[in-house]
Design a protein around this motif. Sequence first.
Motif, PDB file in Angstrom:
ATOM      1  N   PHE A 103       0.895  -1.154   0.000  1.00  0.00           N
ATOM      2  CA  PHE A 103       0.000   0.000   0.000  1.00  0.00           C
ATOM      3  C   PHE A 103       0.929   1.198   0.000  1.00  0.00           C
ATOM      4  O   PHE A 103       1.562   1.491   1.023  1.00  0.00           O
ATOM      5  CB  PHE A 103      -0.910   0.016   1.227  1.00  0.00           C
TER       6      PHE A 103
ATOM      7  N   HIS B 282       4.323   0.985   1.777  1.00  0.00           N
ATOM      8  CA  HIS B 282       4.199   0.037   2.883  1.00  0.00           C
ATOM      9  C   HIS B 282       4.076  -1.388   2.337  1.00  0.00           C
ATOM     10  O   HIS B 282       3.108  -1.722   1.653  1.00  0.00           O
ATOM     11  CB  HIS B 282       2.971   0.432   3.708  1.00  0.00           C
TER      12      HIS B 282
ATOM     13  N   GLY C 269      -2.302  -5.511  12.238  1.00  0.00           N
ATOM     14  CA  GLY C 269      -1.469  -4.880  11.214  1.00  0.00           C
ATOM     15  C   GLY C 269      -0.498  -5.822  10.531  1.00  0.00           C
ATOM     16  O   GLY C 269       0.298  -5.402   9.693  1.00  0.00           O
ATOM     17  N   SER C 270      -0.571  -7.132  10.851  1.00  0.00           N
ATOM     18  CA  SER C 270       0.397  -8.064  10.262  1.00  0.00           C
ATOM     19  C   SER C 270       0.035  -8.487   8.833  1.00  0.00           C
ATOM     20  O   SER C 270       0.838  -9.151   8.171  1.00  0.00           O
ATOM     21  CB  SER C 270       0.561  -9.291  11.161  1.00  0.00           C
ATOM     22  N   GLY C 271      -1.160  -8.133   8.385  1.00  0.00           N
ATOM     23  CA  GLY C 271      -1.521  -8.416   6.985  1.00  0.00           C
ATOM     24  C   GLY C 271      -2.563  -9.508   6.814  1.00  0.00           C
ATOM     25  O   GLY C 271      -2.836  -9.943   5.695  1.00  0.00           O
ATOM     26  N   LYS C 272      -3.212  -9.925   7.902  1.00  0.00           N
ATOM     27  CA  LYS C 272      -4.176 -11.028   7.835  1.00  0.00           C
ATOM     28  C   LYS C 272      -5.368 -10.684   6.940  1.00  0.00           C
ATOM     29  O   LYS C 272      -5.745 -11.463   6.073  1.00  0.00           O
ATOM     30  CB  LYS C 272      -4.678 -11.388   9.248  1.00  0.00           C
ATOM     31  N   SER C 273      -5.969  -9.509   7.179  1.00  0.00           N
ATOM     32  CA  SER C 273      -7.130  -9.124   6.364  1.00  0.00           C
ATOM     33  C   SER C 273      -6.722  -8.961   4.910  1.00  0.00           C
ATOM     34  O   SER C 273      -7.445  -9.383   3.999  1.00  0.00           O
ATOM     35  CB  SER C 273      -7.742  -7.814   6.868  1.00  0.00           C
ATOM     36  N   THR C 274      -5.575  -8.353   4.702  1.00  0.00           N
ATOM     37  CA  THR C 274      -5.103  -8.151   3.329  1.00  0.00           C
ATOM     38  C   THR C 274      -4.928  -9.499   2.637  1.00  0.00           C
ATOM     39  O   THR C 274      -5.350  -9.671   1.488  1.00  0.00           O
ATOM     40  CB  THR C 274      -3.767  -7.368   3.330  1.00  0.00           C
TER      41      THR C 274
HETATM   42  P1  ADP Z   1      -4.455  -7.189  10.042  1.00  0.00           P
HETATM   43  O1  ADP Z   1      -5.724  -7.674   9.443  1.00  0.00           O
HETATM   44  O2  ADP Z   1      -3.460  -8.278  10.322  1.00  0.00           O
HETATM   45  O3  ADP Z   1      -4.669  -6.332  11.245  1.00  0.00           O
HETATM   46  P2  ADP Z   1      -4.284  -5.619   7.615  1.00  0.00           P
HETATM   47  O4  ADP Z   1      -4.158  -6.596   6.515  1.00  0.00           O
HETATM   48  O5  ADP Z   1      -5.611  -5.004   7.824  1.00  0.00           O
HETATM   49  O6  ADP Z   1      -3.728  -6.271   8.961  1.00  0.00           O
HETATM   50  O7  ADP Z   1      -3.271  -4.424   7.406  1.00  0.00           O
HETATM   51  C1  ADP Z   1      -1.883  -4.620   7.188  1.00  0.00           C
HETATM   52  C2  ADP Z   1      -1.253  -3.261   7.025  1.00  0.00           C
HETATM   53  O8  ADP Z   1      -1.705  -2.676   5.823  1.00  0.00           O
HETATM   54  C3  ADP Z   1      -1.587  -2.297   8.134  1.00  0.00           C
HETATM   55  O9  ADP Z   1      -0.446  -1.534   8.421  1.00  0.00           O
HETATM   56  C4  ADP Z   1      -2.676  -1.430   7.538  1.00  0.00           C
HETATM   57  O10 ADP Z   1      -2.649  -0.148   8.085  1.00  0.00           O
HETATM   58  C5  ADP Z   1      -2.288  -1.418   6.071  1.00  0.00           C
HETATM   59  N1  ADP Z   1      -3.473  -1.301   5.196  1.00  0.00           N
HETATM   60  C6  ADP Z   1      -4.503  -2.175   5.130  1.00  0.00           C
HETATM   61  N2  ADP Z   1      -5.401  -1.796   4.209  1.00  0.00           N
HETATM   62  C7  ADP Z   1      -4.935  -0.644   3.667  1.00  0.00           C
HETATM   63  C8  ADP Z   1      -5.398   0.243   2.643  1.00  0.00           C
HETATM   64  N3  ADP Z   1      -6.531   0.007   1.983  1.00  0.00           N
HETATM   65  N4  ADP Z   1      -4.631   1.321   2.366  1.00  0.00           N
HETATM   66  C9  ADP Z   1      -3.478   1.558   3.010  1.00  0.00           C
HETATM   67  N5  ADP Z   1      -2.972   0.762   3.969  1.00  0.00           N
HETATM   68  C10 ADP Z   1      -3.684  -0.334   4.307  1.00  0.00           C
END
Ligand code: ADP
Length: 252
Positions: free
Chosen positions: A23, A26, A49-54
């Motif tokens: 992102f 990042h 913030g480890s990337g699980k949702s992503t």
């Molecule tokens: P988790 O689900 O493990 O908490 P995420 O996958 O939500 O982690 O997020 C991983 C990192 O990517 C975090 O630092 C978050 O701030 C960043 N992030 C997630 N989605 C976006 C987005 N749409 N735009 C910018 N940064 C993002």
Amino acid sequence: MSTAPLAADKPEMLRLEGVHKHFGSHHVLRNVSLSVRQGDKVVLCGPSGSGKSTLIRCINRLVSHDQGRVLVEGIEVSDHARDLELIRRDVGMVFQQFNLFPHLTILENCTLAPTWARKMGKKDAEALALSLLERVHIPDQAHKYPPQLSGGQQQRAAIARALCMKPKVMLFDEPTSALDPEMVKEVLDVMTELAAEGMTMICVTHEMGFARKVADQVVFMDKGEIVEEAPPEEFFTAPRNERTRQFLCQIL
Ligand code: ADP
Ligand code: MG
């Protein structure tokens, strides 16, 4: 369930190969590879913030990865519209915040996608929805609106809605994190029932009791990487990586 061996002979449902995602500057997913076979239950955990949702959003293209490959039943996830339609039909998703349409009844929430995306007739879609609301133990809530339900009931409605598409894989992104403690169990029980019926599942959750009971594999992520992947008995009793140990100390 957790003692069952991983069925290596089962067909692969999902595959991630060397997936990266940025992102901006990042680097959120770093060389993530994962294989999930039909009927597998994977629990994905790791710090915020480890990337699980992503990671799980890359599977149904709510997020587009920028390097590597994501495959659902051998179909590569890309912007190809026809493939994406197939993938989105077969991959159900449940979110932390339920994401039900507040202006539609629970039944209407459930029949929307089958009638539009599966071209199912209204009567058939309603019969299917009612049977699934029964399965998640809220048939009596069908004609109410989401705000009239408790959080636990709304999340079970969201699970029924996803199941109405007859998905082959279910993705859960912290499905109990927004719930009051007394409602967590009713949602985990439904997920456990679904697992027992053979659904392929990836669950992002910090409910480690659920992980021990239901998961075939527990995957731990930190800073965009898969750091450890093991069956629950091994993951909880003999974690190999120091970062996993620290994480477990914090949450157990
Ligand atoms: P988790 O689900 O493990 O908490 P995420 O996958 O939500 O982690 O997020 C991983 C990192 O990517 C975090 O630092 C978050 O701030 C960043 N992030 C997630 N989605 C976006 C987005 N749409 N735009 C910018 N940064 C993002
Ligand atoms: Mg998340």
